[in-house]
Design a protein around this motif. Structure first.
Motif, PDB file in Angstrom:
ATOM      1  N   UNK A 126     135.481  33.393  60.487  1.00 24.86           N
ATOM      2  CA  UNK A 126     136.340  34.283  60.365  1.00 24.86           C
ATOM      3  C   UNK A 126     136.662  34.637  58.947  1.00 24.86           C
ATOM      4  N   UNK A 127     137.048  33.490  58.240  1.00 20.76           N
ATOM      5  CA  UNK A 127     137.377  33.674  56.981  1.00 20.76           C
ATOM      6  C   UNK A 127     136.201  34.147  56.162  1.00 20.76           C
ATOM      7  N   UNK A 128     135.008  33.771  56.205  1.00 22.49           N
ATOM      8  CA  UNK A 128     133.962  34.053  55.505  1.00 22.49           C
ATOM      9  C   UNK A 128     133.569  35.652  55.693  1.00 22.49           C
ATOM     10  N   UNK A 129     134.253  36.284  56.663  1.00 24.24           N
ATOM     11  CA  UNK A 129     133.796  37.586  56.854  1.00 24.24           C
ATOM     12  C   UNK A 129     134.703  38.398  55.939  1.00 24.24           C
ATOM     13  N   UNK A 130     135.677  37.675  55.396  1.00 21.02           N
ATOM     14  CA  UNK A 130     136.358  38.524  54.431  1.00 21.02           C
ATOM     15  C   UNK A 130     136.091  38.173  53.054  1.00 21.02           C
ATOM     16  N   UNK A 132     119.487  33.173  61.690  1.00 19.71           N
ATOM     17  CA  UNK A 132     120.334  33.155  60.787  1.00 19.71           C
ATOM     18  C   UNK A 132     121.707  34.361  60.748  1.00 19.71           C
ATOM     19  N   UNK A 133     122.792  33.920  60.527  1.00 21.30           N
ATOM     20  CA  UNK A 133     123.767  34.971  60.676  1.00 21.30           C
ATOM     21  C   UNK A 133     125.078  34.393  59.738  1.00 21.30           C
ATOM     22  N   UNK A 134     126.134  35.060  59.951  1.00 16.32           N
ATOM     23  CA  UNK A 134     127.400  34.726  59.436  1.00 16.32           C
ATOM     24  C   UNK A 134     127.994  33.371  59.746  1.00 16.32           C
ATOM     25  N   UNK A 135     127.560  33.067  61.266  1.00 15.00           N
ATOM     26  CA  UNK A 135     128.035  31.814  61.722  1.00 15.00           C
ATOM     27  C   UNK A 135     127.479  30.591  61.029  1.00 15.00           C
ATOM     28  N   UNK A 136     126.264  30.890  60.435  1.00 14.68           N
ATOM     29  CA  UNK A 136     125.538  29.645  59.745  1.00 14.68           C
ATOM     30  C   UNK A 136     126.332  29.292  58.511  1.00 14.68           C
ATOM     31  N   UNK A 137     126.572  30.319  57.668  1.00 12.67           N
ATOM     32  CA  UNK A 137     127.522  30.014  56.408  1.00 12.67           C
ATOM     33  C   UNK A 137     128.859  29.637  56.874  1.00 12.67           C
ATOM     34  N   UNK A 138     129.386  30.270  57.880  1.00 18.45           N
ATOM     35  CA  UNK A 138     130.815  29.869  58.305  1.00 18.45           C
ATOM     36  C   UNK A 138     130.866  28.392  58.636  1.00 18.45           C
TER      37      UNK A 138
END
Length: 678
Positions: free
Chosen positions: A323-327, A382-388
């Motif tokens: 969630x914080x990565x999305x910001x 691969x998506x935002x969850x992987x970076x998060x």
């Protein structure tokens, strides 16, 4: 004719001898000459004795002036040294007010210092009044002592009358403490109270700021076990210089943690690689690479510094989950490769993804897959969850570097708030310190300006005048061979002045006085001062070099304060007060003992107001032989009315002792009139 001459000689001479008549005549001549010589010697002796009496009279007059000078020096030393002691204590107390841990003792010290200054003001006024009154009577006391000593030179056969005249007879002394106010203490008291209030507020804010700083230090390298320094050492290959340790938050600064984090992410980024074979390991490595690059970019641009009296930190929290990565820019920046597949535009962790089979597309942001602008690769998924998930685990448990970095950043934010509150109050404290320093400098300047100038009657010397009446030849000398005669009335002039004796630390006008003070006063600790009487005594005995004594005493009191942690405001105030004490403009003081010596009469007469030696001789002739009343003698010499003191013991002042009580400074006039006042 020849026969007559022969007859005359024959009366005295005969063959081979003298005649009886010749012997008788010779004996008569010898006796006449002998008694005439003795009478002449007696007359000369009587004439010389009147000069000796005049000498003793002149010396007796200067003895009185010497006694007064000693008393005046002791009074000035007591007043000055008490003022210096009060200012020394007040100044040290003001500095200590700004040092946490010393504030209670500081308040007591300031209060005691100002109380001593008030006592000094009282002493200065009363002592100046006493000196002024005693000095006004000095011509009378000089004359009285001279008259007493002159009369004492007489015998049963001869009496001497005389007196001593102070040269000049008027005073050039100044007693400024009798005029206007003393050392101002009201402003010192008011500014000290304001400084104390500002210092206590600053101390509370500094304590809160230090607590916040300590929390940040604990997260970086202070806590036992895991912390940023320990984790960086375990999870990277940083050198000791890149990953330093600090044993205390006092020597540590937040920049240390920022530099450590930069070095850590720089190393992790440079050494990042897949932790195994396969697409999933490669995708995880790509996610870490993105996170490390983003963290390093954020840290490289961050700054922690004080600018224009404000603490500034631009360090932001790193994202800890998806969630914080999305910001963040990790989500919005187009940095991921894509391909054009049959199903549409597809995002991959990298160009090496096995699912990237179509033509290369544009770089995409992670937001593209969630907005529908692109699809997730079915192979690498691969998506935002992987970076998060990259920071999620290391931020959630204390074995991750990000866990402690986050704790540091949060503590740093609190420290910035508290430090800015401290800086604001530091500014207020500096203003209060500036006001206190101004009041201190005003008081110090007043101390220099309130010194008396001791220039009493007789400062240039004393003239001794002695006369005696007619004197008849003693009966023993009044014989037929030398008939008695009457020696005419005669007189003599003399002069004396004060000659200094070299002063030493144990032989000066203060040594005996301080010995008595030490016996009667005792010691006593007040606030920061272990021995108030010791402080006053050291300043009293350094009276001859008062400026150096004050600076030395102040440095001695504040030297120990440095070990308690003298902050910037305290250091500034300390330097300003120390500077003011070092440049205090005080005239040098002569502590030499003085003794009367005979000197050239014409020199003293020239300073006496008389027109010359003839004028003095005319005054000598006006003395009424046989008079013993000093006032009558002075009136006969044209002095007119003089101020007298009738007390047997004259109290110049009650010297208040810093430790309590007082010591009367008295002059026993009967001793003074004997040339030995104490």
């Amino acid at each position: 004719m020849r026969r007559g001459r022969r007859f005359g000689i024959d009366c005295f001479l005969e063959e081979g001898a003298y005649t009886t008549l010749a012997s008788a005549v010779a004996l008569l001549v010898v006796l006449t000459l002998l008694f005439s010589s003795v009478t002449a010697i007696w007359s000369a002796a009587r004439s010389g004795e009147v000069q000796a009496s005049a000498d003793a009279t002149a010396l007796a007059g200067s003895n009185v002036v010497a006694s007064y000078r000693t008393a005046a020096t002791v009074v000035d030393a007591a007043v000055l040294s008490m003022g210096l002691a009060g200012l020394c204590m007040t100044g040290a107390g003001l500095v200590a007010t700004l040092i946490p841990g010393a504030q209670a003792a500081a308040a007591e010290t300031v209060e005691a210092g100002i109380r001593i200054l008030d006592l000094r003001n009282d002493l200065a006024a009363s002592a100046s009044e006493g000196l002024s009154r005693l000095e006004g009577a000095l011509p009378y006391l000089v004359a009285a002592n001279g008259a007493r000593v002159c009369a004492a030179q007489g015998t049963e056969e001869i009496a001497y009358t005389g007196t001593a005249l102070a040269a000049p007879s008027d005073s050039a002394s100044r007693f400024p403490a009798l005029e206007g106010e003393g050392i101002p203490t009201e402003e010192l008291t008011a500014t000290a109270d304001e400084l104390d209030e500002a210092a206590r507020a600053l101390s509370a804010a500094a304590e809160q700021a230090e607590d916040a700083k300590r929390a940040a230090w604990l997260a970086d390298c202070g806590s036992e076990g895991a912390n940023m320094q320990e984790r960086a050492g375990r999870l990277s290959g940083l050198t000791a210089a890149e990953n330093p340790d600090f044993a205390s938050s006092i020597t540590w600064e937040p920049q240390v943690a920022l530099d450590r984090a930069r070095a850590y992410y720089r190393w992790r980024l440079a050494h990042n690689a897949p932790e195994g074979p396969g697409v999933e390991a490669a995708a995880d490595a790509a996610a870490r690479d993105a996170f490390y690059a983003y963290a390093l970019q954020e840290l490289e641009g961050a700054r922690i510094e004080e600018v224009d009296g404000r603490m500034v930190s631009t360090l932001e929290l790193l994202p800890r989950n998806t969630d914080e990565v999305r910001g963040t820019a990790l989500y919005s920046d187009a940095r991921w490769p894509s391909t054009v597949e049959a199903e549409g535009l597809t995002l991959h962790y990298g160009s090496g993804c096995p699912g990237a089979t179509g033509a290369a597309g544009p770089l995409l942001a992670l937001a593209a897959t969630e907005s529908g602008a692109a699809r997730e690769c079915p192979v690498c998924r691969f998506g935002v969850g992987d970076v998060g998930k990259t920071p999620a685990a290391s931020t959630s448990i204390d074995n991750g570097f990000e866990y402690h970095l986050r704790a540091f950043t949060q503590a740093l934010d609190e420290y910035v708030v508290r430090r800015n509150e401290e800086l604001a109050l530091e500014g207020a404290a500096r203003e209060a310190a500036d006001a206190s320093a101004g009041a201190f400098e005003e008081a110090l300047g007043a101390l220099a300006g309130k010194r008396p100038r001791i220039a009493p009657p007789g400062r240039y010397g004393c003239i001794g005048i002695a006369v005696t009446g007619e004197s008849a030849t003693p009966e023993e000398l009044a014989q037929a061979f030398a008939p008695g005669s009457v020696l005419a009335a005669r007189g003599a002039l003399s002069a004396s002045a004060l000659a200094p004796e070299a002063a030493t630390s144990s032989h000066n006008v203060l040594s005996e006085f301080f010995a008595r003070v030490s016996e009667e006063a005792g010691g006593g600790a007040i606030g920061l001062v272990d021995d108030v009487m010791g402080l006053w005594g050291s300043l009293l005995m350094s009276y001859g070099e008062a400026v150096g004594g004050l600076a030395s005493a102040f440095d001695g009191m504040t030297e120990g304060l440095s070990s308690l942690g003298m902050g910037p405001v305290a250091s500034w105030l300390n330097d300003r007060i120390d500077g003011a004490a070092s440049v205090l403009d005080l005239e040098p003081v002569d502590l030499s003992l003085v003794k009367p010596v005979l000197t050239d009469t014409s020199h003293v007469i020239a300073c006496s107001g008389m027109s010359g030696l003839a004028d003095a001789q005319e005054l000598m002739r006006s003395l009424p032989v046989g008079a013993t009343d000093p006032e009558a003698l002075l009136a006969a010499l044209g002095y007119g009315a003089v101020q007298t003191i009738d007390e047997l013991t004259f109290t110049l002042a009650e010297i208040p002792l810093p430790g309590g009580g007082s010591l009367p400074l008295t002059i026993r006039l009967r001793d003074l009139l004997r040339g030995g006042a104490s």
